[in-house]
Scaffold this motif. Structure first.
Motif, PDB file in Angstrom:
ATOM      1  N   PRO A 133      -3.108  -2.060   0.425  1.00 27.89           N
ATOM      2  CA  PRO A 133      -2.534  -0.828   0.976  1.00 27.89           C
ATOM      3  C   PRO A 133      -1.309  -0.404   0.181  1.00 27.89           C
ATOM      4  CG  PRO A 133      -1.797  -2.708   2.259  1.00 27.89           C
ATOM      5  CD  PRO A 133      -2.720  -3.250   1.187  1.00 27.89           C
ATOM      6  N   PRO A 134      -0.910   0.866   0.264  1.00 33.20           N
ATOM      7  CA  PRO A 134       0.334   1.291  -0.391  1.00 33.20           C
ATOM      8  C   PRO A 134       1.505   0.423   0.063  1.00 33.20           C
ATOM      9  CG  PRO A 134      -0.901   3.188   0.373  1.00 33.20           C
ATOM     10  CD  PRO A 134      -1.595   1.981   0.925  1.00 33.20           C
ATOM     11  N   GLY A 135       2.334   0.056  -0.890  1.00 37.78           N
ATOM     12  CA  GLY A 135       3.478  -0.797  -0.581  1.00 37.78           C
ATOM     13  C   GLY A 135       3.234  -2.260  -0.839  1.00 37.78           C
ATOM     14  N   ALA A 136       1.966  -2.674  -0.948  1.00 40.78           N
ATOM     15  CA  ALA A 136       1.668  -4.069  -1.284  1.00 40.78           C
ATOM     16  C   ALA A 136       2.159  -4.359  -2.698  1.00 40.78           C
ATOM     17  CB  ALA A 136       0.185  -4.354  -1.165  1.00 40.78           C
ATOM     18  N   GLN A 191       6.510  -9.827 -13.767  1.00 40.10           N
ATOM     19  CA  GLN A 191       7.071  -8.782 -12.897  1.00 40.10           C
ATOM     20  C   GLN A 191       6.124  -8.470 -11.741  1.00 40.10           C
ATOM     21  OE1 GLN A 191       9.293  -5.029 -14.258  1.00 40.10           O
ATOM     22  NE2 GLN A 191       7.159  -4.373 -14.210  1.00 40.10           N
ATOM     23  N   GLU A 192       6.689  -8.127 -10.583  1.00 41.87           N
ATOM     24  CA  GLU A 192       5.878  -7.661  -9.463  1.00 41.87           C
ATOM     25  C   GLU A 192       5.600  -6.166  -9.631  1.00 41.87           C
ATOM     26  OE1 GLU A 192       7.760  -8.578  -5.794  1.00 41.87           O
ATOM     27  OE2 GLU A 192       7.696 -10.758  -6.110  1.00 41.87           O
ATOM     28  N   TRP A 193       4.363  -5.765  -9.275  1.00 42.65           N
ATOM     29  CA  TRP A 193       3.943  -4.375  -9.365  1.00 42.65           C
ATOM     30  C   TRP A 193       3.629  -3.859  -7.961  1.00 42.65           C
ATOM     31  CZ3 TRP A 193       4.389  -2.269 -14.120  1.00 42.65           C
ATOM     32  CH2 TRP A 193       4.423  -3.140 -15.216  1.00 42.65           C
ATOM     33  N   VAL A 194       4.135  -2.686  -7.640  1.00 41.62           N
ATOM     34  CA  VAL A 194       3.972  -2.124  -6.302  1.00 41.62           C
ATOM     35  C   VAL A 194       2.829  -1.111  -6.305  1.00 41.62           C
ATOM     36  CG1 VAL A 194       5.073  -0.819  -4.432  1.00 41.62           C
ATOM     37  CG2 VAL A 194       6.411  -2.456  -5.786  1.00 41.62           C
ATOM     38  N   VAL A 195       1.957  -1.199  -5.286  1.00 43.51           N
ATOM     39  CA  VAL A 195       0.877  -0.233  -5.117  1.00 43.51           C
ATOM     40  C   VAL A 195       1.468   1.070  -4.584  1.00 43.51           C
ATOM     41  CG1 VAL A 195      -1.256   0.293  -3.879  1.00 43.51           C
ATOM     42  CG2 VAL A 195      -0.803  -2.044  -4.673  1.00 43.51           C
ATOM     43  N   THR A 196       1.291   2.158  -5.316  1.00 43.15           N
ATOM     44  CA  THR A 196       1.862   3.440  -4.896  1.00 43.15           C
ATOM     45  C   THR A 196       0.861   4.200  -4.031  1.00 43.15           C
ATOM     46  OG1 THR A 196       1.017   4.781  -6.726  1.00 43.15           O
ATOM     47  CG2 THR A 196       3.034   3.504  -7.124  1.00 43.15           C
ATOM     48  N   PRO A 197       1.348   5.187  -3.257  1.00 42.09           N
ATOM     49  CA  PRO A 197       0.414   6.011  -2.463  1.00 42.09           C
ATOM     50  C   PRO A 197      -0.522   6.856  -3.316  1.00 42.09           C
ATOM     51  CG  PRO A 197       2.675   6.175  -1.627  1.00 42.09           C
ATOM     52  CD  PRO A 197       2.749   5.483  -2.949  1.00 42.09           C
ATOM     53  N   ARG A 198      -0.216   7.024  -4.595  1.00 40.52           N
ATOM     54  CA  ARG A 198      -1.081   7.821  -5.478  1.00 40.52           C
ATOM     55  C   ARG A 198      -2.238   6.956  -5.974  1.00 40.52           C
ATOM     56  NH1 ARG A 198       1.403  10.238 -10.330  1.00 40.52           N
ATOM     57  NH2 ARG A 198       2.430   8.228 -10.543  1.00 40.52           N
ATOM     58  N   SER A 199      -3.035   6.495  -5.039  1.00 37.41           N
ATOM     59  CA  SER A 199      -4.152   5.612  -5.358  1.00 37.41           C
ATOM     60  C   SER A 199      -5.386   6.067  -4.603  1.00 37.41           C
ATOM     61  CB  SER A 199      -3.808   4.160  -4.979  1.00 37.41           C
ATOM     62  OG  SER A 199      -2.633   3.724  -5.640  1.00 37.41           O
ATOM     63  N   ASP A 200      -6.551   5.841  -5.193  1.00 36.95           N
ATOM     64  CA  ASP A 200      -7.813   6.230  -4.555  1.00 36.95           C
ATOM     65  C   ASP A 200      -8.926   5.354  -5.119  1.00 36.95           C
ATOM     66  OD1 ASP A 200      -8.248   7.261  -7.107  1.00 36.95           O
ATOM     67  OD2 ASP A 200      -7.828   9.328  -6.510  1.00 36.95           O
ATOM     68  N   ARG A 201     -10.178   5.779  -4.931  1.00 31.30           N
ATOM     69  CA  ARG A 201     -11.307   4.985  -5.427  1.00 31.30           C
ATOM     70  C   ARG A 201     -11.433   5.026  -6.951  1.00 31.30           C
ATOM     71  NH1 ARG A 201     -15.772   3.153  -2.806  1.00 31.30           N
ATOM     72  NH2 ARG A 201     -17.033   3.990  -4.504  1.00 31.30           N
ATOM     73  N   SER A 230       1.127  -4.012   4.069  1.00 30.98           N
ATOM     74  CA  SER A 230       2.094  -3.358   3.197  1.00 30.98           C
ATOM     75  C   SER A 230       3.307  -4.266   3.013  1.00 30.98           C
ATOM     76  CB  SER A 230       2.521  -2.022   3.817  1.00 30.98           C
ATOM     77  OG  SER A 230       3.379  -1.335   2.958  1.00 30.98           O
ATOM     78  N   SER A 231       3.773  -4.378   1.787  1.00 27.11           N
ATOM     79  CA  SER A 231       4.918  -5.193   1.339  1.00 27.11           C
ATOM     80  C   SER A 231       4.542  -6.650   1.081  1.00 27.11           C
ATOM     81  CB  SER A 231       6.100  -5.128   2.313  1.00 27.11           C
ATOM     82  OG  SER A 231       5.904  -5.978   3.429  1.00 27.11           O
ATOM     83  N   ASP A 232       3.329  -7.076   1.453  1.00 27.52           N
ATOM     84  CA  ASP A 232       2.903  -8.448   1.131  1.00 27.52           C
ATOM     85  C   ASP A 232       2.731  -8.613  -0.372  1.00 27.52           C
ATOM     86  OD1 ASP A 232       2.914  -9.163   3.751  1.00 27.52           O
ATOM     87  OD2 ASP A 232       0.737  -9.381   3.960  1.00 27.52           O
ATOM     88  N   SER A 273     -13.544   3.524  18.093  1.00 22.08           N
ATOM     89  CA  SER A 273     -12.236   3.917  17.552  1.00 22.08           C
ATOM     90  C   SER A 273     -11.708   2.817  16.653  1.00 22.08           C
ATOM     91  CB  SER A 273     -11.238   4.171  18.687  1.00 22.08           C
ATOM     92  OG  SER A 273     -11.649   5.261  19.483  1.00 22.08           O
ATOM     93  N   LEU A 274     -11.394   3.190  15.421  1.00 27.75           N
ATOM     94  CA  LEU A 274     -10.806   2.270  14.447  1.00 27.75           C
ATOM     95  C   LEU A 274      -9.329   2.609  14.329  1.00 27.75           C
ATOM     96  CD1 LEU A 274     -13.539   2.776  11.683  1.00 27.75           C
ATOM     97  CD2 LEU A 274     -13.535   1.029  13.462  1.00 27.75           C
ATOM     98  N   GLY A 275      -8.461   1.695  14.765  1.00 20.51           N
ATOM     99  CA  GLY A 275      -7.032   1.947  14.657  1.00 20.51           C
ATOM    100  C   GLY A 275      -6.547   1.850  13.225  1.00 20.51           C
ATOM    101  N   HIS A 276      -5.318   2.314  12.992  1.00 17.36           N
ATOM    102  CA  HIS A 276      -4.758   2.202  11.643  1.00 17.36           C
ATOM    103  C   HIS A 276      -4.711   0.728  11.253  1.00 17.36           C
ATOM    104  CE1 HIS A 276      -2.424   3.359   8.135  1.00 17.36           C
ATOM    105  NE2 HIS A 276      -1.641   2.322   8.381  1.00 17.36           N
ATOM    106  N   PRO A 277      -5.236   0.363  10.088  1.00 19.10           N
ATOM    107  CA  PRO A 277      -5.301  -1.064   9.723  1.00 19.10           C
ATOM    108  C   PRO A 277      -3.918  -1.715   9.702  1.00 19.10           C
ATOM    109  CG  PRO A 277      -6.645   0.251   8.226  1.00 19.10           C
ATOM    110  CD  PRO A 277      -5.841   1.209   9.044  1.00 19.10           C
ATOM    111  N   THR A 278      -3.846  -2.887  10.261  1.00 21.82           N
ATOM    112  CA  THR A 278      -2.633  -3.686  10.156  1.00 21.82           C
ATOM    113  C   THR A 278      -2.654  -4.549   8.911  1.00 21.82           C
ATOM    114  OG1 THR A 278      -3.635  -5.387  11.550  1.00 21.82           O
ATOM    115  CG2 THR A 278      -2.288  -3.713  12.645  1.00 21.82           C
ATOM    116  N   ARG A 279      -3.873  -4.849   8.438  1.00 21.19           N
ATOM    117  CA  ARG A 279      -4.046  -5.589   7.185  1.00 21.19           C
ATOM    118  C   ARG A 279      -5.250  -5.009   6.442  1.00 21.19           C
ATOM    119  NH1 ARG A 279      -1.191  -9.869   5.988  1.00 21.19           N
ATOM    120  NH2 ARG A 279       0.224 -10.716   7.558  1.00 21.19           N
ATOM    121  N   GLY A 280      -5.090  -4.877   5.134  1.00 20.38           N
ATOM    122  CA  GLY A 280      -6.151  -4.254   4.350  1.00 20.38           C
ATOM    123  C   GLY A 280      -6.061  -2.741   4.418  1.00 20.38           C
TER     124      GLY A 280
END
Length: 545
Positions: A528-531, A450-460, A422-424, A354-361
């Motif tokens: 991750p989204p929010g970084a 400027q800081e750029w935020v990673v949005t959830p609309r991201s993939d490979r 997320s948020s780092d 079982s792989l839990g939801h990542p806390t980092r990465g």
């Protein structure tokens, strides 16, 4: 010729026109240090191995190239039969100021040659010497263009190898197969090929005759028939890899999160066919997981965005690298224990990881001793989500067999990486170019300040970024299609950048303001989204232009 920086391992060569770009691309076949070339409408993107040459040394070699100015050598001749029945035929003819009949006749009469490939595997940009063909794209692209559609855009004709979105003008369709992984070469329209379009013969299909009703078997044979069916059913149930009876030495998918794929080191070297390298997004995690279990560094692994549950069939050894989160192994009797990140652990039949939801990465990489024996395409087991090459994304119930590659010595456990949550805030090094001159001075300052935020609309394919101030362009209009690298920062008209990941399109028409350095690519794959991202300009060799 002008030579621009496209990344710390890539140069973009500007030619005078399409013909010169085609000649240069063919002339550089076999030049030491060149890993791959991606020709464009007026450019050639040249990726090099920094262990064999430097950017400055390679630029000098490229600059000194002399080519035949009279003709472009061709590789082979192809005939493509076309049904001229496209939805945009009349509109395209009107845009060119001719009748639909004249457009078709001149399309048939012109001498065509494949200039370069891109967009999708097997999509060739085919050009002719007839000045008629310079057609604007549709103002509103279609969300679905059928496979085999013959289309015009700019000075090019193209044939869509598979169903996809597209904004070209459709003038017909062909039944010819543009891309066949089992053909050599897989792309029917490869760079340098001469192409002749011809009218496809009209076909009339006879109505199928009604099949005769099957005769009932004689009564005395029915028991024997039922017995044979029963044996066949039992055989199917016992066949390894079939639902209900997984193969020994395999991994079964019990639960997935956002995406679960098979990946390896990718398939570089096929850019001329319109195929990107793809491969594991986090290359370091690929190597760490494989070395931990004694595999070759490029063996096929599982890449999971978010958590997952995997069930092992047969005994083996596995390790988890990449993203950091809670890892547990539950055996068949139900006893659960924690698993250390990056450390190899033994698996028994029925164990569930079982792989839990990542806390980092963001992306876990699961290596299994022997590697995964998934289907291979062009020498790689990587799943290319944009091109549709390689194994399909894994779903619940899917079973992947483990290979039997001889194990190597297990290497020391890799140190735990400091991956972002997320948020780092993450600093990423970039090189400017090749199209930074399309942007204002204030945009270049904004890119790094400027800081750029990673949005959830991201993939490979790419990471969509959001900033308070969009990047302002000073050069408007459409950029002729040119090559792009993994890590490229492409800027659409809204000014919000897209950071390309391994499954990105090989060519594009939006300007690229910069690109990540190679050593930052693995970290970008774990955002991750929010970084939050802050770009820093890295110093590289000067004097290329």
């Amino acid at each position: 010729m002008r030579i621009l920086t496209a990344s710390d391992r890539t140069l973009l060569v500007e030619a005078a026109d399409l013909d010169e770009a085609m000649r240069l691309n063919l002339a550089w076949d076999g030049v030491p240090g060149i890993v791959e070339r991606i020709p464009g409408a007026r450019t050639v993107l040249v990726r090099f191995d920094p262990l064999q040459t430097s950017a400055a040394a390679l630029a000098a070699v490229l600059q000194a190239t002399e080519v035949d100015a009279e003709h472009v050598p061709h590789t082979r001749e192809i005939t493509v039969p076309v049904h001229y029945d496209g939805e945009d035929l009349s509109e395209a003819a009107g845009l060119l100021g001719v009748s639909a009949e004249e457009l078709v006749n001149r399309h048939l009469a012109a001498d065509w040659q494949v200039a370069f490939s891109g967009f999708a595997p097997g999509f060739g940009y085919v050009v002719s010497g007839d000045p008629l063909f310079d057609v604007p794209r549709r103002s509103s692209p279609r969300t679905r263009v059928p496979a085999g559609s013959v289309a015009l855009a700019g000075q090019f004709t193209g044939v869509y190898p598979r169903e996809s979105p597209g904004g070209w003008q459709l003038i017909g369709h062909t039944d010819a197969v543009m891309w066949d992984i089992d053909r050599d070469p897989p792309a029917l329209l490869s760079p340098g090929a001469l192409v002749r379009f011809e009218r496809a013969a009209r076909q009339t299909l006879p109505l199928p005759a009604s099949p005769p009703l099957p005769a009932s078997p004689p009564r005395e044979n029915r028991d024997e028939l039922a017995s044979r069916r029963s044996v066949a059913a039992r055989h199917a149930e016992d066949t390894p890899g079939r639902p209900g009876s997984p193969a020994r030495g395999s991994v079964e998918i019990v639960r997935t999160s956002m995406q679960l794929l098979v990946q390896d080191a990718g398939r570089p070297g096929h850019a001329a066919l319109g195929v990107s390298a793809s491969g594991a997004a986090d290359r370091r995690a690929l190597r760490d997981a494989n070395r931990a279990v004694g595999n070759e560094p490029d063996a096929a692994v599982l890449e999971s965005v978010g958590g997952a549950v995997l069930r092992f069939h047969g005994e083996g050894v596995a390790a988890v690298a990449g993203a950091i989160g809670e890892l547990t192994l539950t055996d068949a009797p139900g006893i659960t224990r924690s698993i250390a990140h990056g450390t190899p652990f033994a698996t028994a039949d029925g164990d569930e990881l079982s792989l839990g939801h990542p806390t980092r990465g963001l992306r876990y990489v699961i290596g299994i001793r022997g590697g995964l024996a998934a289907a291979s395409a062009l020498g790689s087991r990587s799943s290319d989500t944009l091109a549709g090459l390689g194994p399909d994304p894994l779903v619940v119930g899917a079973i992947v067999e483990v290979g039997d590659a001889a194990p190597h010595s297990v290497e020391p456990v890799a140190p735990l990486r400091d991956l972002p949550a997320s948020s780092d805030l993450v600093d990423l090094d970039i090189t400017l170019g090749p199209r930074d001159d399309w942007f204002s001075a204030s945009a270049l300052e904004t890119l790094t300040a400027q800081e750029w935020v990673v949005t959830p609309r991201s993939d490979r394919v790419g990471i969509r970024l959001q900033g308070d101030v969009p990047l302002e362009r000073t050069t408007q209009g459409e950029l002729p299609s040119e090559g792009a690298v993994t890590g490229a920062i492409q800027v659409p008209p809204d000014g919000q950048p897209v950071l390309f990941l391994p499954d990105h399109p090989l060519t594009g028409g939006y300007p690229i303001i910069g690109a990540l350095t190679d050593r930052c690519l693995d970290l970008a794959a774990q955002l991750p989204p929010g970084a939050r991202i802050r770009f820093r300009i890295a110093r590289i060799e000067e004097g290329l232009s």
